[in-house]
Design a protein around this motif. Structure first.
Motif, PDB file in Angstrom:
ATOM      1  N   ALA A 164     -15.618 132.270  36.029  1.00  0.00           N
ATOM      2  CA  ALA A 164     -15.839 130.903  36.523  1.00  0.00           C
ATOM      3  C   ALA A 164     -14.730 130.027  35.954  1.00  0.00           C
ATOM      4  O   ALA A 164     -14.585 129.922  34.727  1.00  0.00           O
ATOM      5  CB  ALA A 164     -17.208 130.383  36.094  1.00  0.00           C
ATOM      6  N   TYR A 167     -15.320 126.325  33.501  1.00  0.00           N
ATOM      7  CA  TYR A 167     -16.785 126.374  33.542  1.00  0.00           C
ATOM      8  C   TYR A 167     -17.445 125.387  32.589  1.00  0.00           C
ATOM      9  O   TYR A 167     -18.402 124.719  32.952  1.00  0.00           O
ATOM     10  CB  TYR A 167     -17.222 127.808  33.227  1.00  0.00           C
ATOM     11  N   ASN A 176     -12.158 128.521  31.157  1.00  0.00           N
ATOM     12  CA  ASN A 176     -12.710 129.559  32.020  1.00  0.00           C
ATOM     13  C   ASN A 176     -13.693 130.392  31.203  1.00  0.00           C
ATOM     14  O   ASN A 176     -13.532 130.551  29.989  1.00  0.00           O
ATOM     15  CB  ASN A 176     -11.607 130.479  32.546  1.00  0.00           C
ATOM     16  N   LEU A 179     -18.607 135.682  33.424  1.00  0.00           N
ATOM     17  CA  LEU A 179     -20.022 135.582  33.777  1.00  0.00           C
ATOM     18  C   LEU A 179     -20.681 136.956  33.720  1.00  0.00           C
ATOM     19  O   LEU A 179     -20.102 137.955  34.155  1.00  0.00           O
ATOM     20  CB  LEU A 179     -20.180 135.016  35.187  1.00  0.00           C
TER      21      LEU A 179
END
Length: 196
Positions: A164, A167, A176, A179
């Motif tokens: 992501a 994020y 970033n 996930l």
């Protein structure tokens, strides 16, 4: 009006996972303070009052409300042998209806890291979420370079799903995250969600 729910206690091999209590303040503040350098690269920037009793009191009230309203399950990790606080894990952002999902976040004190406690806690809360809370999906995210966090998730049965972009704000910067998710084993097939 929030419903009364029995206090949650999740027992693992070495720990009791329970809601934070006002009496935990000194142990929590001490562990967070001594672990500051260890934790700050992986967490949002701490507020100026982060370690104060007032901030902790608000945290305890929020934890109780989240649990009673079924919107979160914030637990402290307490070692059973000596009643020492090790860290915390929160199952939050619980979405009911067709999603039946939630997100976990966690931290552990520096002196307790890399001893398998967090993997044990993640596995126990995930089982509780599936068996007792009837959730279908648990999500987690961590910084790509946080090998210890990624390892704890993977050892607890979480699977990598992707990246992501930007994020979360971590330590003052948009970062970033990778996930992960764990799915209830009975997720496939028809459901009774939304049926009378």
């Amino acid at each position: 009006m929030l419903s009364r729910r029995p206090k949650v206690r999740i027992e693992t091999e070495r720990m009791t996972l329970r809601l934070p209590q006002h009496s935990d303040y000194r142990a929590w503040a001490s562990l967070r303070q001594e672990s500051m350098e260890f934790l700050q690269p992986w967490e949002p920037t701490w507020s100026s009052d982060h370690l104060t009793r007032k901030a902790f009191t608000n945290r305890v009230i929020w934890a109780e409300r989240s649990y009673r309203s079924d919107s979160g399950l914030p637990v402290f990790l307490v070692r059973r042998d000596d009643d020492v606080l090790l860290g915390a894990l929160t199952l939050d952002n619980i979405r009911r209806g067709p999603a039946q999902a939630g997100t976990i976040g966690y931290w552990i004190g520096a002196r307790h890291a890399r001893q398998g406690y967090m993997k044990e806690a993640i596995a126990a809360v995930t089982h509780h979420a599936f068996a007792r809370m009837r959730l279908s999906r648990i999500e987690a995210a961590c910084l790509p370079e946080n090998a210890a966090s990624r390892g704890a998730l993977e050892k607890a049965g979480f699977k990598y799903e992707g990246v992501a972009q930007a994020y979360l704000q971590i330590n003052g910067r948009w970062r970033n995250h990778v996930l992960y998710s764990a799915l209830h084993p009975d997720r496939r097939g028809p459901t009774t969600i939304g049926q009378a």
